[in-house]
Design an enzyme around this catalytic site. Structure first.
Site, PDB file in Angstrom:
ATOM      1  CD  GLU A  34      -2.571   1.621   0.096  1.00 25.04           C
ATOM      2  OE1 GLU A  34      -3.365   0.797  -0.362  1.00 25.04           O
ATOM      3  OE2 GLU A  34      -2.362   2.739  -0.435  1.00 25.04           O
ATOM      4  N   GLY A  39      -7.123   0.812   2.980  1.00 20.25           N
ATOM      5  CA  GLY A  39      -8.572   0.840   2.718  1.00 20.25           C
ATOM      6  C   GLY A  39      -8.911   1.544   1.419  1.00 20.25           C
ATOM      7  N   GLY A  40      -7.965   2.345   0.876  1.00 19.87           N
ATOM      8  CA  GLY A  40      -8.165   2.950  -0.441  1.00 19.87           C
ATOM      9  C   GLY A  40      -9.255   4.014  -0.486  1.00 19.87           C
ATOM     10  CB  THR A  41     -11.164   5.215  -3.430  1.00 16.04           C
ATOM     11  OG1 THR A  41      -9.999   5.165  -4.241  1.00 16.04           O
ATOM     12  CG2 THR A  41     -12.003   6.426  -3.808  1.00 16.04           C
ATOM     13  CB  CYS A  42     -14.472   2.541  -0.471  1.00 13.48           C
ATOM     14  SG  CYS A  42     -16.052   2.331   0.343  1.00 13.48           S
ATOM     15  CG  HIS A 441     -49.110  -1.475   6.165  1.00 16.69           C
ATOM     16  ND1 HIS A 441     -49.201  -0.568   5.141  1.00 16.69           N
ATOM     17  CD2 HIS A 441     -49.704  -0.909   7.249  1.00 16.69           C
ATOM     18  CE1 HIS A 441     -49.855   0.500   5.579  1.00 16.69           C
ATOM     19  NE2 HIS A 441     -50.169   0.327   6.853  1.00 16.69           N
TER      20      HIS A 441
END
Ligand SMILES: Cc1cc2nc3c(=O)[nH]c(=O)nc-3n(C[C@H](O)[C@H](O)[C@H](O)COP(=O)(O)OP(=O)(O)OC[C@H]3O[C@@H](n4cnc5c(N)ncnc54)[C@H](O)[C@@H]3O)c2cc1C
Length: 459
Positions: A34, A39-42, A441
């Protein structure tokens, strides 16, 4: 000296970590690399922080609407952007720390922090370290496109990444791009209290959707006071005093918009230009996406590409699904394919848009005979009770097979409700299965069987 592994994973986005878990559990020695934030972009600049901020914006919106519900809201809305950002940072930071700890404590997994570059089809360099493996998985994601627009070099601009540092209220936020990223930030900052102008080159917002969806979304954001400028064919920028001037050149409206801040939200590009792919012989298409087959293998045996960098999806769930497909093929003798999946995504404005399968326009181009059902949210009891009646739901089914071809739910809970339709699509069951199901409902979902009972031939 070369460190040899059974597998190397480049990037800790939405595919890499899960794949590392699967491979190490199967007994492989894995290296994961990394270069920036785990964790990157998200996790860091995408889904998680933006949806956390969308929640803050929703709170502000509901305070403004409090009187509609018979509730007093004191002296009105006071958005503290420093606290909004702190909340976002805490949620995003917890997720990032979780991924980092997961990777660093995973048995059989070695983490390298730095920029990875291929040296050959089996070798990758990270700083001074040389790694080698028979299997290499690329999960490098993408980044915001900075378009070639006249005068851009004269002004400061923000992207989805630098927006994460904003802890103040822009007086007037100009956003170029009327799709997912632009719309989410636009509504969010309008609700925080900014003046917002969205400039879109095309003739409508979020152009991949049907026209009725685009125009309903335009109505929703305009009702909140967002200024939408379509057909902006000749966008350019200049500085005048402390203001940013955006030349819009639309068919209608003033030719220029002046604002205090500029966000570019015109798309994303893959992080494949600095990966040394040429040394590995891996092919990319003309936009830089790595070319993959239906099982996500590249043209070089032993190298796979997962997530946004392969151009087969642009979402967290598509990236994660990629990792499941690769793991199933490699480890489970299960020939899962990208083409097995049904397109699905959401747009997180309020109310959200949940989408599955084909649009109505796409169904028309197939030429097959189809049926369509549509219901405004004003005729959905739960939406009326919640005072959130904007939008509509729509479903298209094949007239012969009776399978559901696609659906759009633009309305309260639309991002969740769409899944009952999506699951029936995966089951390849006729729409009558959901039509006959007894739903709870009062919910939005309870009107899906009703809508399916009122299908009309697609004109
Ligand atoms: C503002 C915004 C909002 C979004 N909202 C949503 C949403 O609500 N829902 C949704 O599904 N999707 C959303 N997305 C899209 C989503 O974030 C991505 O599709 C997702 O992160 C998939 O990423 P990935 O696994 O391909 O890689 P990424 O998450 O982009 O990770 C790639 C990683 O690789 C690393 N890397 C890159 N190159 C190298 C290298 N050479 N060496 C080492 N490491 C490298 C990067 O640092 C990064 O950590 C959003 C995106 C944006 C921008």
């Amino acid at each position: 000296m070369t460190n040899t592994y059974d597998a190397i994973i480049i990037g800790t986005g939405q595919a890499g970590p899960f794949l590392a878990q699967r491979l190490t559990t199967a007994g492989m020695k894995v290296a994961i690399i990394e270069r920036k934030l785990f964790g990157g972009t998200c996790v860091n600049t995408g889904c998680i922080p933006t949806k956390t901020m969308v929640a803050s914006a929703y709170a502000a919106h509901m305070i403004r609407r409090a009187a509609d519900f018979g509730v007093g809201a004191g002296s009105g809305v006071n958005v503290d952007m420093k606290r909004v950002k702190a909340r976002k940072d805490a949620v995003s930071g917890q997720s990032r720390a979780g991924v980092e700890a997961w990777m660093k404590t995973m048995p059989n997994c070695t983490v390298y922090e730095g920029h990875a570059r291929f040296e050959s089809p089996r070798e990758v360099r990270v700083g001074t370290e040389q790694l080698a493996a028979e299997r290499i998985f690329i999960n490098v994601g993408g980044r915001a496109v900075v378009p070639q627009m006249a005068g851009l070099e004269q002004v400061d601009y923000l992207t989805n990444s630098s927006m994460m540092n904003v802890d103040f209220l822009p007086k007037h936020l100009i956003i170029v791009g009327g799709s997912y990223v632009g719309l989410e930030f636009g509504q969010m900052f309008r609700r925080f209290g900014s003046e917002v102008t969205i400039i879109e080159m095309g003739g409508r917002l979020i152009q991949r959707e049907d026209e009725d969806v685009s125009s309903a979304i335009k109505e929703i954001v305009e009702r909140e006071g967002i200024n939408v400028r379509l057909n902006a064919t000749c966008i350019g920028f200049s500085k005048r005093g402390g203001e940013i001037m955006a030349r819009v050149d639309c068919t209608a409206g003033a030719p220029e918009v002046s604002g205090t801040h500029l966000l570019l939200a015109v798309g994303r590009r893959p992080n494949t230009d600095d990966l040394g792919l040429e040394k590995a012989g891996v092919s990319v298409d003309k936009r830089g996406y790595i070319v993959v087959d239906d099982q996500l293998g590249t043209n070089v045996p032993g190298i796979w590409a997962l997530g946004d960098c392969n151009g087969r999806g642009a979402f967290t769930h598509t990236s994660f699904n990629d990792s499941e497909i690769v793991a199933a093929n490699l480890l489970d003798n299960d020939a899962r394919r990208v083409s097995d999946r049904i397109i699905a995504y959401a747009l997180y404005i309020d109310p959200p848009l949940g989408r599955a399968g084909l649009t109505e326009a796409e169904v028309r181009t197939t030429g097959r005979s189809a049926l369509v059902g549509k219901r405004p949210m004003t005729r959905v009891g739960r939406a009326v009770e919640k005072g959130e009646t904007q939008g509509f739901m729509k479903i298209v089914v094949d007239a012969q097979t009776r399978e559901i071809l696609g659906a759009a739910i633009l309305g309260t809970g639309g991002d969740e409700v769409i899944h009952s339709i999506l699951d029936v699509m995966y089951a390849r069951a006729p729409y009558t299965v959901i039509q006959r199901a007894m739903h709870i409902h009062p919910t939005v979902s309870e009107l899906i069987p009703t809508m399916l009972g009122e299908l009309q031939a697609l004109p």
